[in-house]
Design a protein around this motif. Structure first.
Motif, PDB file in Angstrom:
ATOM      1  N   PRO A 171       0.799  -1.237   0.000  1.00 35.68           N
ATOM      2  CA  PRO A 171       0.000   0.000   0.000  1.00 35.68           C
ATOM      3  C   PRO A 171       0.828   1.282   0.000  1.00 35.68           C
ATOM      4  O   PRO A 171       0.407   2.279  -0.603  1.00 35.68           O
ATOM      5  N   SER A 172       1.981   1.266   0.660  1.00 35.29           N
ATOM      6  CA  SER A 172       2.780   2.502   0.732  1.00 35.29           C
ATOM      7  C   SER A 172       3.324   2.891  -0.637  1.00 35.29           C
ATOM      8  O   SER A 172       3.183   4.029  -1.078  1.00 35.29           O
ATOM      9  N   ASP A 173       3.975   1.942  -1.309  1.00 36.82           N
ATOM     10  CA  ASP A 173       4.508   2.252  -2.636  1.00 36.82           C
ATOM     11  C   ASP A 173       3.399   2.520  -3.639  1.00 36.82           C
ATOM     12  O   ASP A 173       3.535   3.392  -4.507  1.00 36.82           O
ATOM     13  N   LEU A 174       2.297   1.778  -3.523  1.00 32.63           N
ATOM     14  CA  LEU A 174       1.171   2.026  -4.421  1.00 32.63           C
ATOM     15  C   LEU A 174       0.616   3.434  -4.198  1.00 32.63           C
ATOM     16  O   LEU A 174       0.283   4.137  -5.159  1.00 32.63           O
ATOM     17  N   SER A 175       0.554   3.845  -2.941  1.00 31.05           N
ATOM     18  CA  SER A 175       0.095   5.199  -2.631  1.00 31.05           C
ATOM     19  C   SER A 175       1.010   6.247  -3.261  1.00 31.05           C
ATOM     20  O   SER A 175       0.547   7.213  -3.887  1.00 31.05           O
ATOM     21  N   LEU A 176       2.317   6.059  -3.103  1.00 29.58           N
ATOM     22  CA  LEU A 176       3.276   6.989  -3.712  1.00 29.58           C
ATOM     23  C   LEU A 176       3.095   7.051  -5.227  1.00 29.58           C
ATOM     24  O   LEU A 176       3.122   8.128  -5.827  1.00 29.58           O
ATOM     25  N   ALA A 177       2.916   5.872  -5.825  1.00 31.14           N
ATOM     26  CA  ALA A 177       2.783   5.809  -7.280  1.00 31.14           C
ATOM     27  C   ALA A 177       1.539   6.536  -7.774  1.00 31.14           C
ATOM     28  O   ALA A 177       1.509   7.030  -8.911  1.00 31.14           O
ATOM     29  N   VAL A 183       1.082   5.201   3.235  1.00 30.12           N
ATOM     30  CA  VAL A 183       0.624   4.586   4.483  1.00 30.12           C
ATOM     31  C   VAL A 183       0.128   3.174   4.193  1.00 30.12           C
ATOM     32  O   VAL A 183      -0.166   2.830   3.050  1.00 30.12           O
ATOM     33  N   PHE A 184       0.014   2.355   5.255  1.00 31.04           N
ATOM     34  CA  PHE A 184      -0.502   0.994   5.110  1.00 31.04           C
ATOM     35  C   PHE A 184      -2.027   0.948   5.169  1.00 31.04           C
ATOM     36  O   PHE A 184      -2.666   0.246   4.398  1.00 31.04           O
ATOM     37  N   ASP A 185      -2.595   1.686   6.119  1.00 31.93           N
ATOM     38  CA  ASP A 185      -3.980   1.451   6.512  1.00 31.93           C
ATOM     39  C   ASP A 185      -4.967   2.518   6.045  1.00 31.93           C
ATOM     40  O   ASP A 185      -5.866   2.228   5.262  1.00 31.93           O
ATOM     41  N   ASP A 186      -4.805   3.734   6.542  1.00 33.19           N
ATOM     42  CA  ASP A 186      -5.758   4.798   6.226  1.00 33.19           C
ATOM     43  C   ASP A 186      -5.398   5.442   4.886  1.00 33.19           C
ATOM     44  O   ASP A 186      -5.038   6.621   4.803  1.00 33.19           O
ATOM     45  N   VAL A 187      -5.525   4.644   3.844  1.00 31.85           N
ATOM     46  CA  VAL A 187      -5.130   5.098   2.514  1.00 31.85           C
ATOM     47  C   VAL A 187      -6.162   6.074   1.961  1.00 31.85           C
ATOM     48  O   VAL A 187      -7.330   6.081   2.362  1.00 31.85           O
ATOM     49  N   GLU A 188      -5.719   6.893   1.029  1.00 32.37           N
ATOM     50  CA  GLU A 188      -6.611   7.857   0.400  1.00 32.37           C
ATOM     51  C   GLU A 188      -7.588   7.138  -0.543  1.00 32.37           C
ATOM     52  O   GLU A 188      -7.330   6.004  -0.965  1.00 32.37           O
ATOM     53  N   PRO A 189      -8.723   7.773  -0.848  1.00 31.97           N
ATOM     54  CA  PRO A 189      -9.766   7.109  -1.642  1.00 31.97           C
ATOM     55  C   PRO A 189      -9.268   6.497  -2.944  1.00 31.97           C
ATOM     56  O   PRO A 189      -9.695   5.392  -3.324  1.00 31.97           O
ATOM     57  N   LYS A 190      -8.370   7.178  -3.638  1.00 31.69           N
ATOM     58  CA  LYS A 190      -7.842   6.658  -4.901  1.00 31.69           C
ATOM     59  C   LYS A 190      -7.136   5.313  -4.696  1.00 31.69           C
ATOM     60  O   LYS A 190      -7.268   4.384  -5.493  1.00 31.69           O
ATOM     61  N   VAL A 191      -6.398   5.215  -3.600  1.00 35.49           N
ATOM     62  CA  VAL A 191      -5.661   3.980  -3.298  1.00 35.49           C
ATOM     63  C   VAL A 191      -6.620   2.895  -2.823  1.00 35.49           C
ATOM     64  O   VAL A 191      -6.481   1.724  -3.197  1.00 35.49           O
ATOM     65  N   ALA A 192      -7.588   3.263  -2.006  1.00 35.41           N
ATOM     66  CA  ALA A 192      -8.590   2.295  -1.540  1.00 35.41           C
ATOM     67  C   ALA A 192      -9.328   1.670  -2.724  1.00 35.41           C
ATOM     68  O   ALA A 192      -9.592   0.462  -2.752  1.00 35.41           O
ATOM     69  N   GLU A 193      -9.634   2.491  -3.708  1.00 35.74           N
ATOM     70  CA  GLU A 193     -10.302   1.992  -4.914  1.00 35.74           C
ATOM     71  C   GLU A 193      -9.400   1.013  -5.662  1.00 35.74           C
ATOM     72  O   GLU A 193      -9.857  -0.038  -6.141  1.00 35.74           O
ATOM     73  N   ALA A 194      -8.099   1.338  -5.739  1.00 39.92           N
ATOM     74  CA  ALA A 194      -7.151   0.452  -6.418  1.00 39.92           C
ATOM     75  C   ALA A 194      -7.013  -0.872  -5.678  1.00 39.92           C
ATOM     76  O   ALA A 194      -6.962  -1.950  -6.299  1.00 39.92           O
ATOM     77  N   ILE A 195      -6.963  -0.822  -4.351  1.00 36.39           N
ATOM     78  CA  ILE A 195      -6.834  -2.032  -3.536  1.00 36.39           C
ATOM     79  C   ILE A 195      -8.046  -2.946  -3.725  1.00 36.39           C
ATOM     80  O   ILE A 195      -7.907  -4.168  -3.830  1.00 36.39           O
ATOM     81  N   ALA A 196      -9.227  -2.358  -3.804  1.00 39.59           N
ATOM     82  CA  ALA A 196     -10.440  -3.138  -4.045  1.00 39.59           C
ATOM     83  C   ALA A 196     -10.453  -3.726  -5.452  1.00 39.59           C
ATOM     84  O   ALA A 196     -10.848  -4.877  -5.663  1.00 39.59           O
ATOM     85  N   HIS A 197      -9.996  -2.940  -6.424  1.00 38.94           N
ATOM     86  CA  HIS A 197      -9.954  -3.410  -7.808  1.00 38.94           C
ATOM     87  C   HIS A 197      -8.980  -4.576  -7.959  1.00 38.94           C
ATOM     88  O   HIS A 197      -9.282  -5.575  -8.641  1.00 38.94           O
TER      89      HIS A 197
END
Length: 254
Positions: A171-177, A183-197
């Motif tokens: 999640p941290s590197d994905l968030s940066l990208a 962050v690991f947990d409280d990711v921003e909406p864009k990252v949360a959407e990617a994690i679900a996808h």
């Protein structure tokens, strides 16, 4: 050959709870392994563990039923093969961004004809058993880390690679990208959407999905969404958090 309990959990559609080892101590690894983690991952990419120390950690884990996994530093054949020869039952490879990257990971972690892994399982024979050469391709697990924008764009192509057992979201590197705070947990909406996808596509392809977490509530929520391999904490973080709890209580009391 010794059972890979990670595969057994997955066959029952159960999630594995993974611990993380960043401390280069066989004793701390042994203590962690005896707590009942399903799997423990030795981190060679970040932190302070080298190859020789990794071997002692694998030996410590082997005193328990916990499955030993190693995150290698990079997509490089030498370290992947040596890690497997040392007895790792799974390899997590960082920064897999294309179908070709995933194909190389599968090749490096499998014996011919499925791959190009060189033969020499020196310690793996001791850990896995005399039939290791015959059963290794069906037993060892290869994880491709999904942590770049390019990997997100190529997710279906990566998941379609034959022989790729699992993916692992950083999640941290994905968030940066994705232009967000790492962050690991409280990711921003864009990252949360990617994690679900990512987990939805993995399940559609029949590939197991794992993810790094910092809190148990987040890990449990991600299991509910389909993740079947969740890292919750590292030995270093547990040591620091436990020390902080004790010191906080003592200072408040004083």
């Amino acid at each position: 050959m010794r059972e890979n309990r990670l595969r057994t959990l997955w066959q029952a559609d159960k999630a594995a709870v993974n611990g993380w080892l960043a401390v280069p101590s066989s004793f701390s690894a042994e203590v962690m392994a005896h707590q009942g983690w399903d799997t423990l991952t030795i981190d060679l990419q970040h932190g302070v563990i080298d190859y020789a120390q990794m071997v002692t950690l694998l030996q410590a884990i082997s005193t328990t039923p916990t499955v030993p996994i190693v995150r290698v530093p990079w997509l490089e054949p030498g370290i992947i093969m040596k890690t497997l020869d040392a007895g790792a039952y799974g390899v997590i490879c960082p920064m897999v961004s294309t179908r070709e990257d995933a194909q190389r990971l599968v090749a490096y972690s499998h014996y011919a004809p499925q791959g190009t892994r060189s033969f020499g399982p020196v310690r793996a024979l001791l850990y896995g058993g005399a039939d290791y050469p015959v059963e290794a391709n069906r037993t060892v697990v290869a994880f491709a880390m999904i942590e770049t924008a390019q990997a997100l764009d190529n997710i279906d192509a990566i998941l379609g690679v034959e022989g790729l057992d699992a993916i692992y979201v950083g999640p941290s590197d994905l968030s940066l990208a994705l232009g967000c705070k790492p962050v690991f947990d409280d990711v921003e909406p864009k990252v949360a959407e990617a994690i679900a996808h990512i987990v939805a596509r993995a399940r559609a392809h029949g590939v197991q999905a794992g993810i790094h977490n910092g809190r148990t509530d987040v890990a449990l929520a991600r299991i509910a969404k389909g993740y079947r391999f969740v890292t919750v904490a590292s030995d270093a973080r547990i040591l620091a958090a436990g020390s902080q709890d004790i010191l906080s209580a003592m200072r408040k009391g004083a």
